[in-house]
Motif scaffolding. Structure first.
Motif, PDB file in Angstrom:
ATOM      1  N   GLN A 152      42.325  45.582  34.640  1.00  0.00           N
ATOM      2  CA  GLN A 152      43.774  45.556  34.488  1.00  0.00           C
ATOM      3  C   GLN A 152      44.435  44.860  35.681  1.00  0.00           C
ATOM      4  OE1 GLN A 152      45.582  45.087  32.341  1.00  0.00           O
ATOM      5  NE2 GLN A 152      46.212  46.969  31.316  1.00  0.00           N
ATOM      6  N   ARG A 153      43.834  45.014  36.858  1.00  0.00           N
ATOM      7  CA  ARG A 153      44.377  44.316  38.027  1.00  0.00           C
ATOM      8  C   ARG A 153      44.163  42.802  37.909  1.00  0.00           C
ATOM      9  NH1 ARG A 153      41.475  48.287  41.719  1.00  0.00           N
ATOM     10  NH2 ARG A 153      41.528  46.730  43.362  1.00  0.00           N
ATOM     11  N   VAL A 154      43.040  42.394  37.290  1.00  0.00           N
ATOM     12  CA  VAL A 154      42.818  40.961  37.057  1.00  0.00           C
ATOM     13  C   VAL A 154      43.881  40.444  36.081  1.00  0.00           C
ATOM     14  CG1 VAL A 154      41.251  39.212  36.133  1.00  0.00           C
ATOM     15  CG2 VAL A 154      40.334  41.124  37.470  1.00  0.00           C
ATOM     16  N   ALA A 155      44.138  41.244  35.037  1.00  0.00           N
ATOM     17  CA  ALA A 155      45.153  40.830  34.050  1.00  0.00           C
ATOM     18  C   ALA A 155      46.509  40.653  34.731  1.00  0.00           C
ATOM     19  CB  ALA A 155      45.243  41.858  32.933  1.00  0.00           C
ATOM     20  N   LEU A 156      46.807  41.531  35.672  1.00  0.00           N
ATOM     21  CA  LEU A 156      48.076  41.414  36.392  1.00  0.00           C
ATOM     22  C   LEU A 156      48.070  40.151  37.260  1.00  0.00           C
ATOM     23  CD1 LEU A 156      50.835  42.616  37.227  1.00  0.00           C
ATOM     24  CD2 LEU A 156      49.646  43.769  39.094  1.00  0.00           C
ATOM     25  N   ALA A 157      46.944  39.925  37.953  1.00  0.00           N
ATOM     26  CA  ALA A 157      46.846  38.731  38.804  1.00  0.00           C
ATOM     27  C   ALA A 157      47.041  37.476  37.962  1.00  0.00           C
ATOM     28  CB  ALA A 157      45.488  38.698  39.501  1.00  0.00           C
ATOM     29  N   ARG A 158      46.436  37.472  36.770  1.00  0.00           N
ATOM     30  CA  ARG A 158      46.563  36.297  35.892  1.00  0.00           C
ATOM     31  C   ARG A 158      48.020  36.087  35.468  1.00  0.00           C
ATOM     32  NH1 ARG A 158      43.295  36.218  30.382  1.00  0.00           N
ATOM     33  NH2 ARG A 158      44.801  37.855  29.944  1.00  0.00           N
ATOM     34  N   ALA A 159      48.691  37.221  35.171  1.00  0.00           N
ATOM     35  CA  ALA A 159      50.092  37.121  34.754  1.00  0.00           C
ATOM     36  C   ALA A 159      50.981  36.631  35.904  1.00  0.00           C
ATOM     37  CB  ALA A 159      50.578  38.476  34.246  1.00  0.00           C
ATOM     38  N   LEU A 160      50.650  37.037  37.134  1.00  0.00           N
ATOM     39  CA  LEU A 160      51.496  36.683  38.283  1.00  0.00           C
ATOM     40  C   LEU A 160      51.248  35.267  38.799  1.00  0.00           C
ATOM     41  CD1 LEU A 160      51.270  39.954  40.442  1.00  0.00           C
ATOM     42  CD2 LEU A 160      53.228  39.164  39.086  1.00  0.00           C
ATOM     43  N   ALA A 161      50.055  34.742  38.518  1.00  0.00           N
ATOM     44  CA  ALA A 161      49.657  33.474  39.144  1.00  0.00           C
ATOM     45  C   ALA A 161      50.687  32.350  38.965  1.00  0.00           C
ATOM     46  CB  ALA A 161      48.272  33.066  38.647  1.00  0.00           C
ATOM     47  N   PRO A 162      51.214  32.133  37.769  1.00  0.00           N
ATOM     48  CA  PRO A 162      52.172  31.020  37.620  1.00  0.00           C
ATOM     49  C   PRO A 162      53.590  31.345  38.114  1.00  0.00           C
ATOM     50  CG  PRO A 162      51.177  31.654  35.499  1.00  0.00           C
ATOM     51  CD  PRO A 162      50.915  32.755  36.461  1.00  0.00           C
ATOM     52  N   LEU A 169      54.894  44.037  30.434  1.00  0.00           N
ATOM     53  CA  LEU A 169      53.680  44.869  30.442  1.00  0.00           C
ATOM     54  C   LEU A 169      53.755  45.830  29.252  1.00  0.00           C
ATOM     55  CD1 LEU A 169      54.954  44.975  33.757  1.00  0.00           C
ATOM     56  CD2 LEU A 169      52.488  45.178  33.991  1.00  0.00           C
ATOM     57  N   ASP A 170      52.841  45.642  28.282  1.00  0.00           N
ATOM     58  CA  ASP A 170      52.883  46.459  27.061  1.00  0.00           C
ATOM     59  C   ASP A 170      51.847  47.570  27.156  1.00  0.00           C
ATOM     60  OD1 ASP A 170      53.446  47.460  24.598  1.00  0.00           O
ATOM     61  OD2 ASP A 170      53.145  45.585  23.508  1.00  0.00           O
ATOM     62  N   GLU A 171      52.293  48.745  27.482  1.00  0.00           N
ATOM     63  CA  GLU A 171      51.428  49.925  27.679  1.00  0.00           C
ATOM     64  C   GLU A 171      50.182  49.568  28.494  1.00  0.00           C
ATOM     65  OE1 GLU A 171      51.172  52.779  24.766  1.00  0.00           O
ATOM     66  OE2 GLU A 171      52.602  51.819  23.416  1.00  0.00           O
ATOM     67  N   PRO A 172      50.380  49.052  29.697  1.00  0.00           N
ATOM     68  CA  PRO A 172      49.251  48.504  30.445  1.00  0.00           C
ATOM     69  C   PRO A 172      48.233  49.539  30.903  1.00  0.00           C
ATOM     70  CG  PRO A 172      51.212  48.584  31.829  1.00  0.00           C
ATOM     71  CD  PRO A 172      51.647  48.937  30.443  1.00  0.00           C
ATOM     72  N   PHE A 173      48.609  50.804  30.911  1.00  0.00           N
ATOM     73  CA  PHE A 173      47.677  51.802  31.469  1.00  0.00           C
ATOM     74  C   PHE A 173      47.112  52.738  30.408  1.00  0.00           C
ATOM     75  CE2 PHE A 173      51.377  51.233  34.393  1.00  0.00           C
ATOM     76  CZ  PHE A 173      50.784  50.247  35.172  1.00  0.00           C
ATOM     77  N   SER A 174      47.520  52.545  29.150  1.00  0.00           N
ATOM     78  CA  SER A 174      47.196  53.590  28.179  1.00  0.00           C
ATOM     79  C   SER A 174      45.724  53.617  27.775  1.00  0.00           C
ATOM     80  CB  SER A 174      48.099  53.523  26.963  1.00  0.00           C
ATOM     81  OG  SER A 174      48.056  52.242  26.449  1.00  0.00           O
TER      82      SER A 174
END
Ligand SMILES: Nc1ncnc2c1ncn2[C@@H]1O[C@H](COP(=O)(O)OP(=O)(O)OP(=O)(O)O)[C@@H](O)[C@H]1O
Length: 384
Positions: A152-162, A169-174
């Motif tokens: 999930q942290r990689v997914a966040l990094a990917r989203a933040l990169a650009p 964030l759609d229910e990112p922790f569920s």
């Protein structure tokens, strides 16, 4: 958390103006109006099927609105004439299931959205965002070699990169288990705050919505019921639905006469601006606002107890047959059948409802502004 966010600019990161979307007979989004300031973190909550994901999909450009406009960092993303494709919108997405490419390393996953960036700069940015989520040392691994929280942290990094204007964030922790969930949530929120990133986070979890959001959006049947600070959503719900959806709430018919709010359990509070009125309302009482004490003379009875870990929830039946709930600390346990007097806890400022909407002035508009004043000390209000 309501800390001011750095990097804030005066142009809102996101503006929805009258955004609507139907799927056949289903109104999945009805005239949504929402403005999110740069650097704000806003949570979205509502029952299943109320349109939370539809709102995110409209913002991301995965759906077209039937009406209204969407503006991202000052740029029109969708309106009656224009429709910007998802890849052109300055939006980052993080989903529940991480959605990482299994055949790409962590580094390549993060680099994915940077294909228009020159190679040297891309590498630098990938290293930078992986460092931000504390995963720099795992850049060469594949997703299946990571824990759920790391993915999930990689997914966040990917989203933040650009450097998006807003991250959705759609229910990112569920999909994470309870223990991991708290940790990953703290990590993700810390990164969003550190970077001053604007975020719109959908959740099913009321505690998460209240604790993470600078503001909370409560949705129902495709519409926004309330957008407010977390404490307002909980303490001053705009509607009966918000009151009952955001935490436990009971409702009692009540009456305001000569600025005094009374109901079955007695005097609840004074309502200073309602001096000249004589109106029926409903009063919203949350379990932490309901005090109990054993009283053999009272017709109110404890009917059951629910162990909730941090407290004991007592279910009470009043003489009318209506029920109230009251939180009590562990050492206080009134067995089912115990007669109890029921009062409103000192300091309570209850919400009043006329029909399904909260009112802060008399419904017939005959008196001045009115917010119930909190009760300075317990008033003897044994339920009889
Ligand atoms: N592609 C679609 N075609 C038809 N109906 C749809 C489509 N997408 C969503 N809906 C309907 O629109 C409504 C809102 O759905 P949406 O997924 O936005 O709700 P949600 O609040 O995100 O729900 P959940 O919390 O269960 O994920 C629902 O009634 C849903 O069945």
């Amino acid at each position: 958390m309501t800390s001011p966010r750095h990097g804030a600019s005066s142009i809102p990161a996101l503006e929805l103006d009258g955004v609507s979307r139907r799927y056949g007979k289903v109104a999945a989004a009805t005239s949504l109006d929402l403005t999110i300031g740069a650097g704000e973190l806003v949570t979205v909550i509502g029952p299943s099927g109320c349109g939370k994901s539809t709102m995110l999909r409209l913002i991301a450009g995965l759906e077209r609105p039937d009406a209204g406009s969407i503006t991202i960092a000052g740029e029109t993303a969708a309106d009656r004439r224009r429709f910007q494709q998802p890849e052109r919108r300055r939006v980052g997405l993080v989903f529940q299931d991480h959605a990482l490419f299994p055949n790409l390393t962590v580094g390549k996953n993060v680099a994915f959205g940077l294909n228009r960036t020159p190679a040297r700069e891309r590498e630098k940015r990938v290293a930078e965002v992986l460092e931000l989520v504390r995963l720099g040392h795992l850049a060469a691994r594949y997703p299946h070699e990571l824990s759920g929280g790391e993915q999930q942290r990689v997914a966040l990094a990917r989203a933040l990169a650009p450097r998006p204007a807003v991250v959705l964030l759609d229910e990112p922790f569920s999909s994470l288990d309870e223990t991991l969930r708290g940790r990953v949530r703290a990590d993700v929120v810390a990164v969003l705050r550190e970077t001053g990133t604007t975020g719109l986070l959908v959740t099913h979890d009321q505690t998460e919505a209240l604790s993470v959001g600078d503001r909370v959006v409560v949705m129902r049947d495709g519409a926004i019921e309330q957008v407010d600070l977390p404490e307002k959503v909980f303490e001053q719900p705009a509607t009966r639905f918000v009151a009952s959806f955001m935490g436990d709430a009971d409702f009692l018919p009540a009456h305001v006469h000569n600025a005094l709010l009374t109901c079955e359990i007695g005097v609840v509070s004074t309502v200073p601006g309602w001096a000249n009125c004589d109106v029926d309302v409903d009063v919203v009482l949350r379990p932490h606002e309901v005090a109990l004490s054993p009283d053999p003379q009272s017709p109110a009875r404890v009917v059951s107890l629910e162990y909730r870990g941090a407290f004991l929830l007592h279910h009470i039946r009043l003489a009318s047959g209506r029920t109230l709930r009251s939180w009590q600390p562990h050492q206080v346990r009134y067995a089912p059948g115990t007669p109890v007097s029921v009062t409103v806890a000192a300091g309570t400022t209850p919400t009043l409802l006329a029909g399904d909407r909260a009112v802060t002035a008399p419904p017939n508009g005959t008196a001045g502004p009115a917010t119930p004043s909190s009760i300075p000390s317990p008033i003897a209000t044994t339920s009889r």
